[in-house]
Design an enzyme around this catalytic site. Sequence first.
Site, PDB file in Angstrom:
ATOM      1  N   HIS A 108       0.824  -1.222   0.085  1.00  0.00           N
ATOM      2  CA  HIS A 108      -0.104   0.027  -0.037  1.00  0.00           C
ATOM      3  C   HIS A 108       0.888   1.304   0.156  1.00  0.00           C
ATOM      4  O   HIS A 108       0.577   2.439  -0.547  1.00  0.00           O
ATOM      5  CB  HIS A 108      -1.065  -0.105   1.139  1.00  0.00           C
TER       6      HIS A 108
ATOM      7  N   HIS B 154       1.160  -3.327   9.422  1.00  0.00           N
ATOM      8  CA  HIS B 154       2.747  -3.170   9.164  1.00  0.00           C
ATOM      9  C   HIS B 154       3.485  -2.647  10.214  1.00  0.00           C
ATOM     10  O   HIS B 154       2.898  -1.794  11.159  1.00  0.00           O
ATOM     11  CB  HIS B 154       3.044  -2.122   7.945  1.00  0.00           C
TER      12      HIS B 154
END
EC number: 3.1.3.27
Length: 254
Positions: free
Chosen positions: A163, A207
């Site tokens: 992303h 993340h």
Amino acid sequence: MRSIARRTAVGAALLLVMPVAVWISGWRWQPGEQSWLLKAAFWVTETVTQPWGVITHLILFGWFLWCLRFRIKAAFVLFAILAAAILVGQGVKSWIKDKVQEPRPFVIWLEKTHHIPVDEFYTLKRAERGNLVKEQLAEEKNIPQYLRSHWQKETGFAFPSGHTMFAASWALLAVGLLWPRRRTLTIAILLVWATGVMGSRLLLGMHWPRDLVVATLISWALVAVATWLAQRICGPLTPPAEENREIAQREQES
């Protein structure tokens, strides 16, 4: 090439401020963030998640073409270069993920709270991982439904952040391609958006800060090459004299 590399390096440095600061601070993700902030983070991350990521890509491409005022032939060349930069970035991301195999923060949390060994989790096929997450979190009241659904879809490895690479690539392409035309508002919006996407990945438990840092650096390298290719194939990216006058007039009015 050097001017493009310098511009995009400055943009990359701006994008790195947030994840580096979070990394240095020692912040660790935990479930239970404020609901409104988590929901906002989810919608920001959705602008990159499929299928919305394709729509975002097409909207940004159209806006870039309008800002650059390219002819039809040059427009197709530029589209191919921009698409290739994004696709190559995603390919590099997938290759690194398979090599490094870093678990996501929420998977580590599942191991601690639901006793699901990380190694066993990742030996399952992707669909099986999603079903396991669904089963384990069925009674988990602290995790909203939209986040549980997101986790079920995103059961791959963490490092680096795909992303982030998508959003950072577009933001840095803006710095590389649009700065000569002084499209400062577009550049600022995309830098803020990319930073928001990066922050959303942290808040959603997807993340670690280092994932964002490395993804940004990879994006910078790819964008530097992509903008150089665009300049070599499509011609100089600097605006012609007539457009320079328009830019000067626009700056005076702002």
